[in-house]
Design an enzyme around this catalytic site. Structure first.
Site, mmCIF file in Angstrom:
data_model
loop_
_atom_site.group_PDB
_atom_site.id
_atom_site.type_symbol
_atom_site.label_atom_id
_atom_site.label_comp_id
_atom_site.label_asym_id
_atom_site.label_seq_id
_atom_site.Cartn_x
_atom_site.Cartn_y
_atom_site.Cartn_z
ATOM 1 N N ASP A 32 123.090 34.763 116.082
ATOM 2 C CA ASP A 32 121.832 34.888 115.319
ATOM 3 C C ASP A 32 121.805 36.255 114.637
ATOM 4 O OD1 ASP A 32 118.910 33.160 116.016
ATOM 5 O OD2 ASP A 32 118.847 34.906 114.713
ATOM 6 N N SER A 37 113.565 36.075 114.404
ATOM 7 C CA SER A 37 113.419 36.067 115.866
ATOM 8 C C SER A 37 113.613 37.487 116.355
ATOM 9 C CB SER A 37 114.447 35.125 116.499
ATOM 10 O OG SER A 37 115.744 35.425 116.023
ATOM 11 N N LEU A 84 116.154 29.139 107.146
ATOM 12 C CA LEU A 84 114.787 29.571 106.839
ATOM 13 C C LEU A 84 113.957 28.301 106.732
ATOM 14 C CD1 LEU A 84 115.631 32.244 104.097
ATOM 15 C CD2 LEU A 84 115.220 32.608 106.550
ATOM 16 N N SER A 125 115.430 17.275 109.335
ATOM 17 C CA SER A 125 113.976 17.168 109.478
ATOM 18 C C SER A 125 113.489 15.852 108.890
ATOM 19 C CB SER A 125 113.342 18.320 108.703
ATOM 20 O OG SER A 125 111.973 18.096 108.514
ATOM 21 N N TYR A 150 112.704 24.124 100.503
ATOM 22 C CA TYR A 150 113.074 24.018 101.926
ATOM 23 C C TYR A 150 113.548 22.598 102.241
ATOM 24 C CZ TYR A 150 112.560 22.971 106.859
ATOM 25 O OH TYR A 150 112.795 22.504 108.126
ATOM 26 N N LYS A 154 117.517 20.642 103.261
ATOM 27 C CA LYS A 154 117.862 19.691 104.338
ATOM 28 C C LYS A 154 118.582 18.472 103.742
ATOM 29 C CE LYS A 154 116.093 22.055 107.686
ATOM 30 N NZ LYS A 154 117.027 22.829 108.503
ATOM 31 N N ASN A 180 107.737 16.702 114.579
ATOM 32 C CA ASN A 180 107.027 17.988 114.632
ATOM 33 C C ASN A 180 107.145 18.647 116.009
ATOM 34 O OD1 ASN A 180 105.930 16.508 112.267
ATOM 35 N ND2 ASN A 180 104.656 18.334 112.086
ATOM 36 N N LEU A 201 100.541 23.726 112.383
ATOM 37 C CA LEU A 201 99.296 23.452 113.096
ATOM 38 C C LEU A 201 99.260 24.053 114.506
ATOM 39 C CD1 LEU A 201 96.575 21.993 113.238
ATOM 40 C CD2 LEU A 201 97.804 19.942 113.999
ATOM 41 N N GLY A 295 101.206 19.068 98.724
ATOM 42 C CA GLY A 295 102.505 18.598 99.219
ATOM 43 C C GLY A 295 102.471 17.915 100.578
HETATM 44 P P1 NAD Z 1 113.298 29.651 113.870
HETATM 45 O O1 NAD Z 1 113.068 30.405 112.630
HETATM 46 O O2 NAD Z 1 112.485 29.968 115.075
HETATM 47 O O3 NAD Z 1 114.844 29.727 114.283
HETATM 48 C C1 NAD Z 1 115.864 29.885 113.345
HETATM 49 C C2 NAD Z 1 116.777 30.989 113.847
HETATM 50 O O4 NAD Z 1 117.861 31.119 112.942
HETATM 51 C C3 NAD Z 1 116.099 32.352 113.919
HETATM 52 O O5 NAD Z 1 116.378 32.964 115.158
HETATM 53 C C4 NAD Z 1 116.712 33.142 112.772
HETATM 54 O O6 NAD Z 1 116.786 34.515 113.054
HETATM 55 C C5 NAD Z 1 118.075 32.481 112.672
HETATM 56 N N1 NAD Z 1 118.693 32.528 111.342
HETATM 57 C C6 NAD Z 1 118.162 32.155 110.152
HETATM 58 N N2 NAD Z 1 119.059 32.343 109.167
HETATM 59 C C7 NAD Z 1 120.185 32.821 109.741
HETATM 60 C C8 NAD Z 1 121.453 33.189 109.255
HETATM 61 N N3 NAD Z 1 121.740 33.152 107.947
HETATM 62 N N4 NAD Z 1 122.396 33.610 110.118
HETATM 63 C C9 NAD Z 1 122.122 33.685 111.450
HETATM 64 N N5 NAD Z 1 120.924 33.367 111.965
HETATM 65 C C10 NAD Z 1 119.971 32.939 111.120
HETATM 66 O O7 NAD Z 1 113.133 28.105 113.497
HETATM 67 P P2 NAD Z 1 113.069 26.819 114.440
HETATM 68 O O8 NAD Z 1 111.672 26.285 114.392
HETATM 69 O O9 NAD Z 1 113.694 27.079 115.742
HETATM 70 O O10 NAD Z 1 113.955 25.824 113.594
HETATM 71 C C11 NAD Z 1 115.351 25.717 113.797
HETATM 72 C C12 NAD Z 1 115.925 24.767 112.761
HETATM 73 O O11 NAD Z 1 115.277 23.511 112.871
HETATM 74 C C13 NAD Z 1 115.731 25.226 111.319
HETATM 75 O O12 NAD Z 1 116.883 24.918 110.574
HETATM 76 C C14 NAD Z 1 114.573 24.407 110.843
HETATM 77 O O13 NAD Z 1 114.597 24.185 109.462
HETATM 78 C C15 NAD Z 1 114.788 23.102 111.609
HETATM 79 N N6 NAD Z 1 113.542 22.341 111.771
HETATM 80 C C16 NAD Z 1 112.462 22.963 112.329
HETATM 81 C C17 NAD Z 1 111.266 22.261 112.442
HETATM 82 C C18 NAD Z 1 110.039 22.939 113.003
HETATM 83 O O14 NAD Z 1 108.943 22.446 112.777
HETATM 84 N N7 NAD Z 1 110.146 24.027 113.746
HETATM 85 C C19 NAD Z 1 111.189 20.931 112.010
HETATM 86 C C20 NAD Z 1 112.329 20.336 111.469
HETATM 87 C C21 NAD Z 1 113.512 21.060 111.357
HETATM 88 N N1 UDP Z 2 97.334 21.587 109.264
HETATM 89 C C1 UDP Z 2 96.006 21.973 109.183
HETATM 90 N N2 UDP Z 2 95.704 23.289 109.283
HETATM 91 C C2 UDP Z 2 96.644 24.254 109.482
HETATM 92 C C3 UDP Z 2 98.012 23.865 109.582
HETATM 93 C C4 UDP Z 2 98.317 22.515 109.458
HETATM 94 O O1 UDP Z 2 95.131 21.129 108.993
HETATM 95 O O2 UDP Z 2 96.310 25.456 109.550
HETATM 96 C C5 UDP Z 2 97.676 20.173 109.149
HETATM 97 C C6 UDP Z 2 98.591 19.879 107.981
HETATM 98 O O3 UDP Z 2 97.828 19.660 106.807
HETATM 99 C C7 UDP Z 2 99.318 18.618 108.452
HETATM 100 C C8 UDP Z 2 99.381 18.796 109.975
HETATM 101 O O4 UDP Z 2 98.391 19.784 110.302
HETATM 102 O O5 UDP Z 2 98.529 17.499 108.182
HETATM 103 C C9 UDP Z 2 100.733 19.278 110.455
HETATM 104 O O6 UDP Z 2 101.089 20.418 109.692
HETATM 105 P P1 UDP Z 2 102.399 21.271 109.990
HETATM 106 O O7 UDP Z 2 102.503 22.306 108.911
HETATM 107 O O8 UDP Z 2 102.354 21.744 111.401
HETATM 108 O O9 UDP Z 2 103.582 20.212 109.898
HETATM 109 P P2 UDP Z 2 104.148 19.386 108.621
HETATM 110 O O10 UDP Z 2 103.042 19.175 107.648
HETATM 111 O O11 UDP Z 2 105.236 20.208 108.086
HETATM 112 O O12 UDP Z 2 104.604 18.101 109.208
#
Ligand code: NAD
Ligand code: UDP
Length: 339
Positions: A32, A37, A84, A125, A150, A154, A180, A201, A295
């Site tokens: 990382d 983080s 990111l 995702s 973003y 993906k 989620n 949320l 969005g």
């Molecule tokens: P997070 O930001 O907490 O974790 C990502 C980690 O990757 C961080 O520790 C960051 O420092 C590291 N990182 C980012 N770019 C880097 C790079 N170029 N080199 C090395 N390290 C790097 O995010 P998360 O919520 O744990 O999500 C992890 C993955 O899952 C992400 O790819 C995110 O897009 C995907 N994802 C997350 C969610 C969600 O809601 N949290 C949903 C769907 C997909």
């Molecule tokens: N949401 C909300 N208030 C907030 C953050 C999120 O009402 O401050 C709602 C958002 O509009 C969505 C749901 O909660 O309907 C989940 O949002 P989140 O951003 O957590 O996930 P995603 O939309 O990316 O699935």
């Protein structure tokens, strides 16, 4: 057992997955650059695991830093969480998102190929499904052009993995489409620690609960859903982490592209979440209705049967576990990780 490089392993989902990998007997190595983080998470992970998990500080866009990990450890597979993930920021900084996420994954896959390491799991995702034509979403539901950079990273990385798998058939490419993720490890030692005001949320709810924010804005209450608020498939991060272990167990050294939804199969509205969270904290959580957020998809929840059938994995933790564990983490760490 196999050694797994966990890129982005210091982040929210990565840190929980490292623990479940270690519990299952795998040898994780965290990689990382701490761009989203904090180093403090490493000691917490070690405390929960009861041993030191190796760590390499590096950026997935740097061949040299990846080489350092591949030369120092015999890596059998990679789980790539490094990315990111802020939708709004990606609209303002599209090039940073394509560089970090798409270019980062490209460099990582190239280094893997060079080292004949052919097991790759990617954090995709449900955003790849865009605005669904119908729910629940199966893995066969159409992948659509995303409405933000973003989401498009993906979609693009999924395609890149599939094309590379065709060109280098030894690859086992696992694309895990998360719904989620919420909740935190039971210990309250690790959890989600967003920078600034949370976009998502659950962290917003927990910050209102500990008084860091005054009330929740609910974005839209006139959607065509039972209570007018949007519906999502919230999944406990520990269940999600175990989904990665199940995917590894099944797909390690199994060439091909393997796509799985990781969700519970159940949709909850924003108001359902507020109600569940109020129950967890024993008082009404303050909220106001606000305009729709640009969005937002109306409803998004998974059909989770493929993962159950093929990986033998399904989510077991309830909505009460999700809210209680999220709150426990925030209560114990009101300001998140402090170095
Ligand atoms: P997070 O930001 O907490 O974790 C990502 C980690 O990757 C961080 O520790 C960051 O420092 C590291 N990182 C980012 N770019 C880097 C790079 N170029 N080199 C090395 N390290 C790097 O995010 P998360 O919520 O744990 O999500 C992890 C993955 O899952 C992400 O790819 C995110 O897009 C995907 N994802 C997350 C969610 C969600 O809601 N949290 C949903 C769907 C997909
Ligand atoms: N949401 C909300 N208030 C907030 C953050 C999120 O009402 O401050 C709602 C958002 O509009 C969505 C749901 O909660 O309907 C989940 O949002 P989140 O951003 O957590 O996930 P995603 O939309 O990316 O699935």
């Amino acid at each position: 057992m196999a050694t797994i490089l966990v890129t982005g392993g210091a982040g929210y989902i990565g840190s929980h997955t490292v623990i479940e990998l270690a519990n299952a007997g795998y040898d994780p190595v965290i990689f990382d650059n701490f761009c989203n983080s904090k180093p403090a998470v490493l000691a917490r992970i070690n405390k929960i695991c009861g041993k030191n998990i190796p760590f390499v500080c590096g950026d997935i866009r740097s061949r040299e830093q990846l080489e350092q990990a591949f030369n120092n450890y015999k890596i059998d597979g990679v789980i790539n969480f490094a990315g990111l993930k802020a939708v709004g920021e990606s609209v303002k900084k599209p090039l940073e998102y394509y560089d970090n996420n798409v270019n980062g994954a490209r460099v990582l896959l190239d280094v893997m190929k060079e080292h004949k390491c052919y097991n790759f799991i990617f954090s995709s995702s449900a955003t790849v499904y865009g605005e669904p034509d119908s729910v629940p979403l199966t893995e066969e539901s159409p992948v659509k052009r995303a409405n933000c950079p973003y989401g498009q990273t993906k979609v693009d990385i999924e395609y890149m993995c599939q094309e590379l798998q065709k060109a280098v058939p030894e690859f086992s490419m696992v694309l895990l489409r998360y719904f989620n993720p919420v909740g935190a490890h039971k210990s309250g030692l690790i959890g989600e620690d967003p920078r600034g005001i949370p976009n998502n949320l659950m962290p917003y709810l927990t910050q209102v609960a500990v008084g860091r924010l005054p009330y929740l804005n609910i974005f839209g209450n006139d959607y065509p859903t039972p209570d007018g608020t949007c519906v999502r498939d919230y999944i406990h991060v520990v269940d999600l982490a175990k989904g990665h272990v199940a995917a590894l167990n099944h797909c390690l050294n199994m060439p091909g592209t393997h796509i799985y939804n990781l969700g519970t199969g159940v949709g909850y509205s924003v108001l359902d979440m507020v109600k569940a969270f109020s129950k967890a904290i024993g008082r009404e959580l303050p909220y106001r209705f606000a305009p729709r957020r640009a969005g937002d998809v109306v409803q998004c929840y998974s059909d989770a049967t493929k993962a159950k059938k093929e990986l033998g994995w399904s989510a077991t933790l309830s909505l009460d576990d999700m809210t209680a564990d999220s709150y426990n983490w925030q209560k114990n760490n009101p300001n998140g990780y402090e170095d």
